[in-house]
Scaffold this motif. Structure first.
Motif, PDB file in Angstrom:
ATOM      1  N   VAL A 131      16.789  51.604   4.596  1.00 34.56           N
ATOM      2  CA  VAL A 131      16.270  52.965   4.512  1.00 34.56           C
ATOM      3  C   VAL A 131      14.990  52.940   3.691  1.00 34.56           C
ATOM      4  CG1 VAL A 131      16.777  55.312   3.740  1.00 34.56           C
ATOM      5  CG2 VAL A 131      18.611  53.855   4.627  1.00 34.56           C
ATOM      6  N   PRO A 132      13.914  53.602   4.163  1.00 33.53           N
ATOM      7  CA  PRO A 132      12.669  53.629   3.394  1.00 33.53           C
ATOM      8  C   PRO A 132      12.906  54.177   1.995  1.00 33.53           C
ATOM      9  CG  PRO A 132      12.326  54.488   5.611  1.00 33.53           C
ATOM     10  CD  PRO A 132      13.796  54.310   5.450  1.00 33.53           C
ATOM     11  N   GLY A 133      12.286  53.519   1.015  1.00 37.44           N
ATOM     12  CA  GLY A 133      12.428  53.946  -0.369  1.00 37.44           C
ATOM     13  C   GLY A 133      13.478  53.170  -1.133  1.00 37.44           C
ATOM     14  N   GLU A 134      14.380  52.478  -0.431  1.00 40.97           N
ATOM     15  CA  GLU A 134      15.392  51.677  -1.094  1.00 40.97           C
ATOM     16  C   GLU A 134      14.885  50.256  -1.329  1.00 40.97           C
ATOM     17  OE1 GLU A 134      19.088  51.666   0.917  1.00 40.97           O
ATOM     18  OE2 GLU A 134      19.519  53.779   0.555  1.00 40.97           O
ATOM     19  N   ASN A 135      15.421  49.639  -2.356  1.00 39.78           N
ATOM     20  CA  ASN A 135      15.115  48.247  -2.619  1.00 39.78           C
ATOM     21  C   ASN A 135      15.764  47.391  -1.532  1.00 39.78           C
ATOM     22  OD1 ASN A 135      15.349  45.523  -3.634  1.00 39.78           O
ATOM     23  ND2 ASN A 135      14.738  46.335  -5.627  1.00 39.78           N
ATOM     24  N   ALA A 136      14.954  46.644  -0.785  1.00 38.73           N
ATOM     25  CA  ALA A 136      15.470  45.903   0.366  1.00 38.73           C
ATOM     26  C   ALA A 136      16.510  44.867  -0.059  1.00 38.73           C
ATOM     27  CB  ALA A 136      14.316  45.232   1.104  1.00 38.73           C
ATOM     28  N   LYS A 137      16.235  44.145  -1.139  1.00 38.39           N
ATOM     29  CA  LYS A 137      17.176  43.105  -1.584  1.00 38.39           C
ATOM     30  C   LYS A 137      18.469  43.723  -2.103  1.00 38.39           C
ATOM     31  CE  LYS A 137      13.827  39.492  -2.681  1.00 38.39           C
ATOM     32  NZ  LYS A 137      13.302  38.562  -3.716  1.00 38.39           N
ATOM     33  N   ALA A 138      18.354  44.839  -2.817  1.00 39.43           N
ATOM     34  CA  ALA A 138      19.553  45.510  -3.310  1.00 39.43           C
ATOM     35  C   ALA A 138      20.385  46.050  -2.156  1.00 39.43           C
ATOM     36  CB  ALA A 138      19.163  46.648  -4.257  1.00 39.43           C
ATOM     37  N   THR A 139      19.713  46.570  -1.121  1.00 37.82           N
ATOM     38  CA  THR A 139      20.429  47.065   0.056  1.00 37.82           C
ATOM     39  C   THR A 139      21.134  45.933   0.777  1.00 37.82           C
ATOM     40  OG1 THR A 139      18.774  48.805   0.308  1.00 37.82           O
ATOM     41  CG2 THR A 139      20.190  48.364   2.194  1.00 37.82           C
ATOM     42  N   GLU A 140      20.442  44.809   0.928  1.00 35.85           N
ATOM     43  CA  GLU A 140      21.060  43.647   1.579  1.00 35.85           C
ATOM     44  C   GLU A 140      22.272  43.167   0.794  1.00 35.85           C
ATOM     45  OE1 GLU A 140      19.885  39.104   3.050  1.00 35.85           O
ATOM     46  OE2 GLU A 140      18.397  40.382   2.043  1.00 35.85           O
ATOM     47  N   ALA A 141      22.147  43.112  -0.531  1.00 32.71           N
ATOM     48  CA  ALA A 141      23.280  42.692  -1.359  1.00 32.71           C
ATOM     49  C   ALA A 141      24.437  43.664  -1.233  1.00 32.71           C
ATOM     50  CB  ALA A 141      22.837  42.582  -2.812  1.00 32.71           C
ATOM     51  N   SER A 142      24.122  44.973  -1.164  1.00 35.30           N
ATOM     52  CA  SER A 142      25.161  45.985  -1.020  1.00 35.30           C
ATOM     53  C   SER A 142      25.919  45.812   0.287  1.00 35.30           C
ATOM     54  CB  SER A 142      24.535  47.374  -1.097  1.00 35.30           C
ATOM     55  OG  SER A 142      25.518  48.380  -0.921  1.00 35.30           O
ATOM     56  N   TYR A 143      25.179  45.512   1.364  1.00 40.42           N
ATOM     57  CA  TYR A 143      25.833  45.296   2.659  1.00 40.42           C
ATOM     58  C   TYR A 143      26.736  44.062   2.627  1.00 40.42           C
ATOM     59  CZ  TYR A 143      23.690  48.849   5.622  1.00 40.42           C
ATOM     60  OH  TYR A 143      23.356  50.027   6.215  1.00 40.42           O
ATOM     61  N   LYS A 144      26.253  42.993   2.026  1.00 40.29           N
ATOM     62  CA  LYS A 144      27.042  41.758   2.016  1.00 40.29           C
ATOM     63  C   LYS A 144      28.306  41.920   1.180  1.00 40.29           C
ATOM     64  CE  LYS A 144      23.332  38.515   3.060  1.00 40.29           C
ATOM     65  NZ  LYS A 144      22.584  37.297   2.660  1.00 40.29           N
ATOM     66  N   VAL A 145      28.207  42.622   0.046  1.00 42.72           N
ATOM     67  CA  VAL A 145      29.399  42.866  -0.763  1.00 42.72           C
ATOM     68  C   VAL A 145      30.367  43.783  -0.017  1.00 42.72           C
ATOM     69  CG1 VAL A 145      30.238  43.889  -2.908  1.00 42.72           C
ATOM     70  CG2 VAL A 145      28.179  42.485  -2.928  1.00 42.72           C
ATOM     71  N   SER A 146      29.831  44.792   0.666  1.00 44.46           N
ATOM     72  CA  SER A 146      30.695  45.691   1.448  1.00 44.46           C
ATOM     73  C   SER A 146      31.418  44.929   2.550  1.00 44.46           C
ATOM     74  CB  SER A 146      29.855  46.822   2.055  1.00 44.46           C
ATOM     75  OG  SER A 146      29.215  47.582   1.050  1.00 44.46           O
ATOM     76  N   ARG A 192      29.990  53.819   3.855  1.00 49.93           N
ATOM     77  CA  ARG A 192      28.833  53.991   4.732  1.00 49.93           C
ATOM     78  C   ARG A 192      28.309  52.645   5.226  1.00 49.93           C
ATOM     79  NH1 ARG A 192      26.501  57.050   1.543  1.00 49.93           N
ATOM     80  NH2 ARG A 192      24.983  55.633   0.605  1.00 49.93           N
ATOM     81  N   ARG A 193      28.286  51.650   4.337  1.00 53.84           N
ATOM     82  CA  ARG A 193      27.824  50.310   4.738  1.00 53.84           C
ATOM     83  C   ARG A 193      28.742  49.706   5.807  1.00 53.84           C
ATOM     84  NH1 ARG A 193      23.197  51.473   2.313  1.00 53.84           N
ATOM     85  NH2 ARG A 193      22.925  50.706   0.179  1.00 53.84           N
ATOM     86  N   ILE A 194      30.049  49.811   5.587  1.00 51.03           N
ATOM     87  CA  ILE A 194      31.012  49.245   6.533  1.00 51.03           C
ATOM     88  C   ILE A 194      30.907  49.939   7.884  1.00 51.03           C
ATOM     89  CG2 ILE A 194      33.474  48.957   7.024  1.00 51.03           C
ATOM     90  CD1 ILE A 194      33.930  48.596   4.023  1.00 51.03           C
ATOM     91  N   THR A 195      30.744  51.269   7.856  1.00 53.96           N
ATOM     92  CA  THR A 195      30.615  52.016   9.112  1.00 53.96           C
ATOM     93  C   THR A 195      29.367  51.603   9.876  1.00 53.96           C
ATOM     94  OG1 THR A 195      31.777  53.909   8.145  1.00 53.96           O
ATOM     95  CG2 THR A 195      30.441  54.313  10.118  1.00 53.96           C
ATOM     96  N   SER A 196      28.242  51.454   9.175  1.00 52.56           N
ATOM     97  CA  SER A 196      26.995  51.075   9.854  1.00 52.56           C
ATOM     98  C   SER A 196      27.079  49.664  10.414  1.00 52.56           C
ATOM     99  CB  SER A 196      25.815  51.191   8.885  1.00 52.56           C
ATOM    100  OG  SER A 196      25.939  50.277   7.811  1.00 52.56           O
ATOM    101  N   MET A 197      27.741  48.742   9.688  1.00 53.07           N
ATOM    102  CA  MET A 197      27.909  47.381  10.214  1.00 53.07           C
ATOM    103  C   MET A 197      28.814  47.380  11.433  1.00 53.07           C
ATOM    104  SD  MET A 197      28.031  44.819   6.899  1.00 53.07           S
ATOM    105  CE  MET A 197      29.213  45.777   5.949  1.00 53.07           C
ATOM    106  N   ALA A 198      29.869  48.204  11.400  1.00 52.08           N
ATOM    107  CA  ALA A 198      30.766  48.291  12.555  1.00 52.08           C
ATOM    108  C   ALA A 198      30.034  48.839  13.776  1.00 52.08           C
ATOM    109  CB  ALA A 198      31.965  49.166  12.211  1.00 52.08           C
ATOM    110  N   GLU A 199      29.201  49.850  13.560  1.00 54.57           N
ATOM    111  CA  GLU A 199      28.418  50.399  14.666  1.00 54.57           C
ATOM    112  C   GLU A 199      27.443  49.371  15.227  1.00 54.57           C
ATOM    113  OE1 GLU A 199      26.583  53.796  12.990  1.00 54.57           O
ATOM    114  OE2 GLU A 199      28.379  55.070  13.118  1.00 54.57           O
TER     115      GLU A 199
END
Length: 324
Positions: A131-146, A192-199
């Protein structure tokens, strides 16, 4: 006399040879030897060559991805990414002939359309996760932990109550306090992360099904721990020249699990995702009346929209009936 002349000529030749060798030794000082020259030349010739993409390669069904200095051929049919060394017409043609025989005679315009679909798919994936405005690395880490939380089957709240505090402790010690504030693992964020990955996984599966010429379905109705009727559906299809089995969906059913209700749930998913019913060549179910009834069962309704679909009685249910 002749003997003395011969002896003298031999001495003179020896002296001349010695002088020549001395000159050679003097000239060779200060410059590399022949072996060193060969070694340097061979080292230069063995340097890795970076092959570039040519627009003509689209006729073999290939676009490129990755770094522009080191592009990798990307198949627009099966989405396989090959090494840079495979960026040769012969190798790309061999991939098309061995894995996509049915597309050999397709015009270039067909592959260009597939290429546009691939680019749209890649852009969708890129914007789907970040998402624009978010830290890309932090977002990636959040997805991987989720993803780890989902695989472990733990509650979503564990990210905020245990994982994030532990990560902050480690980040404070190793990287400093500022680095630990970027990661977001709240209950809603993990969900939200799990739902987006499932989609995203479902989108990839649906894309493969659209590209497959044939597919078959396996369905079963079951009841969860909340006494709610659910429909489980598996799919078998062709991808990259191989037969693949995947879990297609899991959906709730009305209390009366009739053949009509089961088909309505299945048909809604197929139609909403633009999957061609005519490519369905098989339906595997148990022997329940809702599934196999001659006029109102699921199989009869599937055959009405997919005439080539063959019905198969699940072998696991057969073994269970035989054991009773």
């Amino acid at each position: 006399m002749d003997r003395w002349l011969k002896t003298g000529s031999v001495k003179r030749k020896a002296e001349e040879t010695s002088n020549v060798s001395d000159e050679v030794n003097i000239e060779s000082q200060g410059r590399p030897s022949l072996q060193q020259d060969l070694a340097q030349h061979s080292g230069t010739s063995c340097a890795k060559v970076k092959r570039k993409y040519h627009s003509d390669y689209i006729k073999f069904g290939f676009f490129w991805t990755g770094d522009a200095e080191d592009p990798k051929p990307h198949c627009v049919l099966c989405y396989d990414i090959l090494a840079n060394e495979a960026m040769k017409p012969a190798k790309l043609k061999r991939h098309l002939e061995t894995k996509h025989k049915d597309y050999i005679c397709k015009p270039v315009a067909f592959f260009e359309r597939k290429c546009e679909e691939l680019e749209r798919h890649m852009r969708k994936e890129a914007t789907h996760f970040f998402v624009p405005g978010e830290n890309a690395k932090a977002t990636e880490a959040s997805y991987k932990v989720s993803l780890l939380i989902a695989k472990a089957g733990k509650p979503h709240s564990i990210g905020e109550t245990l994982v994030k505090p532990a990560a902050k402790v480690m980040a404070n010690i190793i990287l400093g306090e500022k680095a630990s504030d970027e990661l977001t693992l709240s209950n809603d964020t993990v969900q939200r992360r799990i739902t987006s990955m499932a989609e995203n996984v479902q989108d990839q599966l649906v894309t493969r099904l659209r590209q497959s010429h044939l597919f078959s379905l396996q369905l079963d109705e079951s009841t969860d721990i909340g006494n709610e009727a659910i429909l489980l559906c598996f799919v078998r299809y062709i991808h990259a020249g191989a037969v693949v089995d995947d879990f297609l969906f899991c959906q709730s059913l009305p209390t009366n699990t009739t053949g009509e209700a089961i088909f309505e749930s299945l048909n809604t998913f197929i139609v909403q995702n633009n999957i061609d019913w005519k490519r369905c060549v098989g339906v595997c179910t148990d022997g329940a009346a809702a599934m196999t009834a001659k006029h109102k069962g699921l199989v009869a309704r599937v055959r009405a929209v997919a005439p080539s679909a063959a019905s198969t009685h699940c072998c696991i249910h057969r073994e269970q009936l035989a054991s009773l």
